[in-house]
Write a protein that holds these residues in place. Structure first.
Motif, PDB file in Angstrom:
ATOM      1  N   ASP A  29       0.840  -1.210   0.000  1.00 24.41           N
ATOM      2  CA  ASP A  29       0.000   0.000   0.000  1.00 24.41           C
ATOM      3  C   ASP A  29       0.872   1.256   0.000  1.00 24.41           C
ATOM      4  O   ASP A  29       0.580   2.235  -0.705  1.00 24.41           O
ATOM      5  CB  ASP A  29      -0.931   0.005   1.221  1.00 24.41           C
ATOM      6  N   TYR A  30       1.934   1.225   0.801  1.00 20.72           N
ATOM      7  CA  TYR A  30       2.817   2.395   0.885  1.00 20.72           C
ATOM      8  C   TYR A  30       3.538   2.628  -0.443  1.00 20.72           C
ATOM      9  O   TYR A  30       3.594   3.755  -0.942  1.00 20.72           O
ATOM     10  CB  TYR A  30       3.835   2.198   2.010  1.00 20.72           C
ATOM     11  N   LEU A  31       4.087   1.574  -1.020  1.00 18.40           N
ATOM     12  CA  LEU A  31       4.820   1.728  -2.276  1.00 18.40           C
ATOM     13  C   LEU A  31       3.925   2.261  -3.390  1.00 18.40           C
ATOM     14  O   LEU A  31       4.351   3.090  -4.203  1.00 18.40           O
ATOM     15  CB  LEU A  31       5.441   0.386  -2.690  1.00 18.40           C
ATOM     16  N   LYS A  32       2.684   1.774  -3.420  1.00 16.37           N
ATOM     17  CA  LYS A  32       1.757   2.237  -4.472  1.00 16.37           C
ATOM     18  C   LYS A  32       1.351   3.692  -4.270  1.00 16.37           C
ATOM     19  O   LYS A  32       0.905   4.344  -5.218  1.00 16.37           O
ATOM     20  CB  LYS A  32       0.532   1.327  -4.499  1.00 16.37           C
ATOM     21  N   SER A  33       1.514   4.182  -3.055  1.00 19.49           N
ATOM     22  CA  SER A  33       1.175   5.594  -2.796  1.00 19.49           C
ATOM     23  C   SER A  33       2.299   6.538  -3.250  1.00 19.49           C
ATOM     24  O   SER A  33       2.083   7.747  -3.361  1.00 19.49           O
ATOM     25  CB  SER A  33       0.905   5.802  -1.299  1.00 19.49           C
TER      26      SER A  33
ATOM     27  N   GLU B 267       9.025   8.246  -9.490  1.00 23.70           N
ATOM     28  CA  GLU B 267      10.305   8.895  -9.224  1.00 23.70           C
ATOM     29  C   GLU B 267      10.793   8.604  -7.805  1.00 23.70           C
ATOM     30  O   GLU B 267      11.981   8.342  -7.576  1.00 23.70           O
ATOM     31  CB  GLU B 267      10.185  10.416  -9.439  1.00 23.70           C
ATOM     32  N   LYS B 268       9.864   8.615  -6.848  1.00 22.78           N
ATOM     33  CA  LYS B 268      10.255   8.349  -5.459  1.00 22.78           C
ATOM     34  C   LYS B 268      10.651   6.885  -5.271  1.00 22.78           C
ATOM     35  O   LYS B 268      11.571   6.576  -4.516  1.00 22.78           O
ATOM     36  CB  LYS B 268       9.114   8.726  -4.521  1.00 22.78           C
ATOM     37  N   ARG B 269       9.958   6.013  -5.956  1.00 20.63           N
ATOM     38  CA  ARG B 269      10.332   4.597  -5.852  1.00 20.63           C
ATOM     39  C   ARG B 269      11.695   4.353  -6.488  1.00 20.63           C
ATOM     40  O   ARG B 269      12.487   3.539  -5.999  1.00 20.63           O
ATOM     41  CB  ARG B 269       9.266   3.714  -6.496  1.00 20.63           C
ATOM     42  N   MET B 270      11.985   5.071  -7.573  1.00 20.00           N
ATOM     43  CA  MET B 270      13.292   4.933  -8.203  1.00 20.00           C
ATOM     44  C   MET B 270      14.376   5.470  -7.285  1.00 20.00           C
ATOM     45  O   MET B 270      15.442   4.854  -7.130  1.00 20.00           O
ATOM     46  CB  MET B 270      13.320   5.670  -9.554  1.00 20.00           C
ATOM     47  N   SER B 271      14.107   6.603  -6.641  1.00 18.86           N
ATOM     48  CA  SER B 271      15.069   7.153  -5.689  1.00 18.86           C
ATOM     49  C   SER B 271      15.296   6.192  -4.540  1.00 18.86           C
ATOM     50  O   SER B 271      16.411   6.070  -4.011  1.00 18.86           O
ATOM     51  CB  SER B 271      14.571   8.504  -5.143  1.00 18.86           C
ATOM     52  N   LEU B 272      14.239   5.481  -4.165  1.00 20.98           N
ATOM     53  CA  LEU B 272      14.320   4.543  -3.050  1.00 20.98           C
ATOM     54  C   LEU B 272      15.332   3.437  -3.340  1.00 20.98           C
ATOM     55  O   LEU B 272      16.144   3.081  -2.477  1.00 20.98           O
ATOM     56  CB  LEU B 272      12.935   3.944  -2.792  1.00 20.98           C
ATOM     57  N   VAL B 273      15.312   2.902  -4.552  1.00 17.28           N
ATOM     58  CA  VAL B 273      16.232   1.793  -4.848  1.00 17.28           C
ATOM     59  C   VAL B 273      17.681   2.278  -4.936  1.00 17.28           C
ATOM     60  O   VAL B 273      18.611   1.502  -4.681  1.00 17.28           O
ATOM     61  CB  VAL B 273      15.842   1.051  -6.161  1.00 17.28           C
ATOM     62  N   PHE B 274      17.878   3.560  -5.250  1.00 16.51           N
ATOM     63  CA  PHE B 274      19.239   4.086  -5.304  1.00 16.51           C
ATOM     64  C   PHE B 274      19.740   4.514  -3.924  1.00 16.51           C
ATOM     65  O   PHE B 274      20.920   4.357  -3.612  1.00 16.51           O
ATOM     66  CB  PHE B 274      19.317   5.279  -6.267  1.00 16.51           C
ATOM     67  N   ASP B 275      18.854   5.053  -3.110  1.00 14.22           N
ATOM     68  CA  ASP B 275      19.287   5.657  -1.845  1.00 14.22           C
ATOM     69  C   ASP B 275      19.310   4.664  -0.682  1.00 14.22           C
ATOM     70  O   ASP B 275      20.229   4.698   0.144  1.00 14.22           O
ATOM     71  CB  ASP B 275      18.368   6.829  -1.475  1.00 14.22           C
ATOM     72  N   TYR B 276      18.323   3.773  -0.590  1.00 12.87           N
ATOM     73  CA  TYR B 276      18.196   2.937   0.610  1.00 12.87           C
ATOM     74  C   TYR B 276      19.312   1.907   0.720  1.00 12.87           C
ATOM     75  O   TYR B 276      19.794   1.605   1.816  1.00 12.87           O
ATOM     76  CB  TYR B 276      16.837   2.223   0.625  1.00 12.87           C
ATOM     77  N   LEU B 277      19.749   1.369  -0.398  1.00 14.16           N
ATOM     78  CA  LEU B 277      20.747   0.291  -0.372  1.00 14.16           C
ATOM     79  C   LEU B 277      22.165   0.796  -0.104  1.00 14.16           C
ATOM     80  O   LEU B 277      23.074  -0.008   0.115  1.00 14.16           O
ATOM     81  CB  LEU B 277      20.705  -0.486  -1.688  1.00 14.16           C
ATOM     82  N   LYS B 278      22.340   2.112  -0.118  1.00 18.61           N
ATOM     83  CA  LYS B 278      23.618   2.738   0.278  1.00 18.61           C
ATOM     84  C   LYS B 278      24.815   2.153  -0.475  1.00 18.61           C
ATOM     85  O   LYS B 278      25.828   1.751   0.117  1.00 18.61           O
ATOM     86  CB  LYS B 278      23.830   2.611   1.786  1.00 18.61           C
ATOM     87  N   ILE B 279      24.691   2.091  -1.767  1.00 19.01           N
ATOM     88  CA  ILE B 279      25.796   1.609  -2.602  1.00 19.01           C
ATOM     89  C   ILE B 279      26.737   2.774  -2.911  1.00 19.01           C
ATOM     90  O   ILE B 279      26.291   3.885  -3.206  1.00 19.01           O
ATOM     91  CB  ILE B 279      25.261   0.986  -3.899  1.00 19.01           C
ATOM     92  N   ASP B 280      28.027   2.532  -2.823  1.00 18.56           N
ATOM     93  CA  ASP B 280      29.017   3.562  -3.153  1.00 18.56           C
ATOM     94  C   ASP B 280      29.221   3.569  -4.669  1.00 18.56           C
ATOM     95  O   ASP B 280      30.032   2.822  -5.216  1.00 18.56           O
ATOM     96  CB  ASP B 280      30.340   3.258  -2.434  1.00 18.56           C
ATOM     97  N   PHE B 281      28.455   4.435  -5.338  1.00 19.03           N
ATOM     98  CA  PHE B 281      28.483   4.466  -6.793  1.00 19.03           C
ATOM     99  C   PHE B 281      29.792   5.028  -7.339  1.00 19.03           C
ATOM    100  O   PHE B 281      30.097   4.849  -8.526  1.00 19.03           O
ATOM    101  CB  PHE B 281      27.301   5.270  -7.332  1.00 19.03           C
TER     102      PHE B 281
END
Length: 214
Positions: free
Chosen positions: A92-96, A100-114
């Motif tokens: 429910d939260y993800l669908k809300s 763009e925010k979901r895309m940012s989530l996969v880049f930011d939450y996993l804390k990968i050193d790009f």
């Protein structure tokens, strides 16, 4: 005449003796039959008692095993129910969120050193997200060198566990020489989230009495 009478007496004696022998044989046979029947009855009774003891022992063991599985099955059901409830709330939260925010989530939450990928020539395999948007994000926001951005499907390019997310979105980054691979997916994000915060999420949904094993 006397001779005839003597013959009749003799015949009667023979018949009487024969009858007595028959009676004795029958009585003996009856006694033998009774003994055999008594032995059979005793054997059957002993056999029934033995089988009954064996059956009752097995029945008691089955009952103990069944009674032992009830708490375990109840616990399993409770854990599954809480897990499914958490996933539904996450869905429910993800669908809300916007894409763009979901895309940012996969880049930011996993804390990968790009920055460690800056020297790599990368291929991006994308599902769920728009490929052009992903390539723009990778090149302009992260400064990465992307050779190609290719559309794929969930679990097709690399195996992924289906944890029940309704939105299948993610990016697989891979160096051209295959020396590096990064999985930037909602499944990875939520898996890490659950590993780190499962108990807190369960308590938030169901209160402090919820199973700690969830």
């Amino acid at each position: 005449m006397q001779e005839v009478k003597s013959t009749e007496v003799l015949d009667n004696e023979i018949q009487n003796e024969a009858r007595q022998k028959v009676v004795a044989i029958l009585e003996k046979a009856d006694a033998e039959c009774k003994k055999i029947l008594d032995d059979v009855d005793l054997h059957v009774k002993e056999s029934i008692e033995e089988k009954s003891k064996t059956f009752n022992k097995r029945l008691n063991q089955v009952q103990k095993n069944f009674e032992a599985t009830i708490p375990l099955e109840r616990k399993r059901f409770e854990v599954l129910f809480v897990q499914n409830s958490i996933i539904q709330k996450i869905n429910d939260y993800l669908k809300s969120l916007s894409v763009e925010k979901r895309m940012s989530l996969v880049f930011d939450y996993l804390k990968i050193d790009f920055s460690k990928l800056a020297s790599c020539k990368l291929n991006a395999y994308v599902y769920g997200f728009d490929e052009k948007s992903v390539q723009t994000y990778l090149e302009k926001k992260l400064g990465l060198s992307v050779l190609k951005t290719e559309k794929t499907e969930f679990g097709k390019y690399v195996p992924e566990d289906d944890i029940g997310l309704e939105l299948k979105e993610g990016i697989i980054l891979e160096a051209e020489d295959k020396s590096v691979r990064c999985r930037l997916t909602l499944t990875e994000v939520i898996t890490h989230l659950l590993d780190d915060n499962r108990s807190q999420l369960a308590r938030a949904l169901f209160g402090s009495g919820v199973l700690e094993e969830v």
